[in-house]
Design a protein around this motif. Sequence first.
Motif, short mmCIF file in Angstrom:
data_model
loop_
_atom_site.label_atom_id
_atom_site.label_comp_id
_atom_site.label_asym_id
_atom_site.label_seq_id
_atom_site.Cartn_x
_atom_site.Cartn_y
_atom_site.Cartn_z
N ILE B 136 33.80 55.25 55.24
CA ILE B 136 32.64 55.62 54.36
C ILE B 136 33.47 56.36 53.00
O ILE B 136 33.68 57.52 53.20
CB ILE B 136 31.72 56.47 54.99
N MET B 137 33.40 55.74 51.88
CA MET B 137 33.83 56.29 51.00
C MET B 137 33.41 55.60 49.64
O MET B 137 33.15 54.42 49.75
CB MET B 137 35.50 56.50 50.83
N PRO B 138 33.63 56.18 48.41
CA PRO B 138 33.26 55.40 47.22
C PRO B 138 34.28 54.28 47.02
O PRO B 138 35.38 54.21 47.64
CB PRO B 138 33.58 56.51 46.03
N LYS B 139 33.95 53.41 46.31
CA LYS B 139 34.44 51.99 46.33
C LYS B 139 35.83 52.47 45.57
O LYS B 139 36.78 51.75 46.09
CB LYS B 139 33.89 51.04 45.53
N GLY B 140 35.97 53.16 44.52
CA GLY B 140 37.12 53.47 43.71
C GLY B 140 38.02 54.21 44.68
O GLY B 140 39.38 54.01 44.50
#
Lengths: 246, 580
Positions: B136-140
């Motif tokens: 779970i993390m920002p796509k970037g």
Amino acid sequence: MSGLLHFAEHRLQEAALIFMALVYTKRILWLLKFPAGKERQAPTGSRDTTKRKGILYSWAIVGMPWAMESTRTRFFTYVQFVVFHVGVTAAIALSFIIPYLPGLIENNDTLVRVFQVVIWAACAVGCMRIVRRIVDPYMRAISSPDDYFSLVLLTVWFAFAALSAPNRPDQGEGPLLAYFILTAFFLIYVPFSKISHYLYYPFTRFYFGRSMGHRGVFPIPKSVKPAFREAAAPVQAEATATTSSH
Amino acid sequence: MEAMQRSYKAQKVIDRMAKKLNRQIAGSLAACVHCGMCTESCHYVLANPGDPTYAPAYKADRVRKIFKRHFDWTGRVIPWWVKADSVYTDEELEELKDIAFGKCTNCRRCSLNCPMGVDFAVVNRMTRGLLVHVGIMPKGVAVVSKDQWEIGNQMGVLKEDYLDTIQWMSEELVDTLGDPGAAIPIDKNGCAVMYTINPREVKYDPRTISDAAKIFYAAEESWTMPSEGWDMTNFGLFSGDDELGGAVARRVFEKAAEIRAKCVVMSECGHGYRSTRCEGQNWAGMDVQFEMESSVVTMLRYLRDGRIKVDRSKNTLPVTYHDSCNNARSCGMFEEPRELLGLVAADFREMYPNRAENYCCTGGGGAMSMSEYTPQRLKSAKVKADQLRATGAKVVVTSCHNCVDGLTDLIRHYKLDMKVTQLVNLVADALVVEKRVAVPVPKAVPVAALAGRTILVIDDEPDVRAFLTAVLEDNGAKVVTAADGDEGLALARKEKPDLVTLDISMPGKDGGKVFEAMRRDPDLRSIRVCVITGRPELRKLIYERPVPPPEGYLDKPVSEETLLTNVRKILEVAGDQKAH
């Protein structure tokens, strides 16, 4: 002195103190069971700073309101902090003086007055802190029932401590009884509440100071005010869709 | 609430937290008294008045509640009393992600302002790491981390592109200075300095490389740039992924040891400096025998020692200096850049507050790679914009590439009449270079080949095997296939392929076991591996193994283009390494 008051001043306090000591010991062992992070790197920053200096500075920072921006720019809040904690120290000292060294305050109205002024001031700060915690939306958002209860508990405890300072059970045992019963409750409750923060302070500040000292950040360098400051109006954001949505 | 079913990821986060807690973090989680003294130290708070959800203590409480519920005694017995709570759903983890990545740049300003010594930045980094661990993390963040794991640098710059850029800068410098001795050396053994950079310099700002080279040339330094391990940035600092942090730092350290460099000099990059100089050894669990320093310190030393001469009248525009959070608040670099600036610029104006109290550029903590949070980042940048404008400077100097991007973005957004530059540029502009006798230098830029490779495809699905075989064979590769792990290992020993594409979920010996067996086998460990799986959640089966990570990792379904690009990248990297 009634048997009940004698019990509250002695046996009850001693039992509560022993309980607190046991629980605190367990708490410290709990904290120590977490591994301490290791720093392998060579020191950075100013050569004047070391781990040792960083630790000492970190421990002492609470007495240096100029060191942190948060205490420097909110000096009144810092003064409240000092008054409050001096009051705590005085009220704790009183809980030992009354049962074990009553001669110290007997016939010493000046010392009694000093205790009362300090503790009433702390009580007043406690009231202000309660109001702030309720009224300020930022404080409200971060407050738990324990935060409110601990503050109310200490503030009420201050009031009874101040009333008990003359140690005159002959004029009514009510305040003394309330003070010592509250002290015992306080001692038992503290390890389970935020009030135990003074137990953590040496740990958190030790590790933070060690790291910041090793890296040359502590002592915090002064933020130099420039001699030249252009009076400038706050900037206006470009009217883009991204920011206007906020 | 306890009766609620906890999601797989939520459970993993709790389990992982137990492993990641150390005394510093546990202390920071236990010690907060909710005094609110940290509140106004955060630029997000200042730019969002009336919104307490930006307050550092509030943000920390989002993870503190989990700690209290599972590790702290009061929270375990009477959770509501101390606002302790567990985490149950992936949606809650997504909310935590928006706080840990979107509402904090880990600038550490609040940590320095906490009377209790609560280091919220460290807590927030741990939170990020917990989330990244379950995907779970920002796509970037995912994209950049993947590039740094697999390609070896966070912008996915191929080795040939890196070397081409160095060569280009080198040739320009030789032409400009009229001395072949000004060429940029690559992998020169036994140099005093191994110069490492940010991949952003290769992609967007190669002038900083030639400026640095010009300074090394003028100082007559014995220096080199490495062909590998040249990226001193480290996304592990931002993502909270210590494994990535350790792997990236190790690349730099191992290269420096290999070419026997005496000192690793890092170009001006705040997080790179902190990651390599300070945190890298901790993450990698290794001690190094060489020195490491920021190029700011190197340039200042050259000036102090009289090794270079400058004419500060060449930099006449009023300049101010922005302290990078990582350089200053986390590594104590305060005075060196100011001293240097005073020597190379005629009109220096301090911004206020400064040094450890400076405000974040608002692009820190990896924020520039998280486009979903750009609006709130730019809104919070109002604080920085006001601070910059008040200096009256026309140039803001910073020793951090992240800050260059963050400041450039906010300057454009708030229409400030300023430009951003770095000390290396100012020093190079002010440099007085004396003519020298020309010394020829060799040039060598190896180019990797893709064709003529043997690739082993291990996958239990016939359709996938057929697809991969067709694509790879169409592009000139010799392909051998295996339908399970045991057959795959046998073929790997027999064929010695250049690359293995490996499925994870297979009957019998799964991909994780095959991978570890290959890495532990002296005959097979040098074979490149690209994991191709339809179950990305099984990533841990690969990356948690105590062996070097695979060179590539792709999720099914994989397109022809993606497959070829990645295989080509992996083989190019492998080819270059073999060439050395």
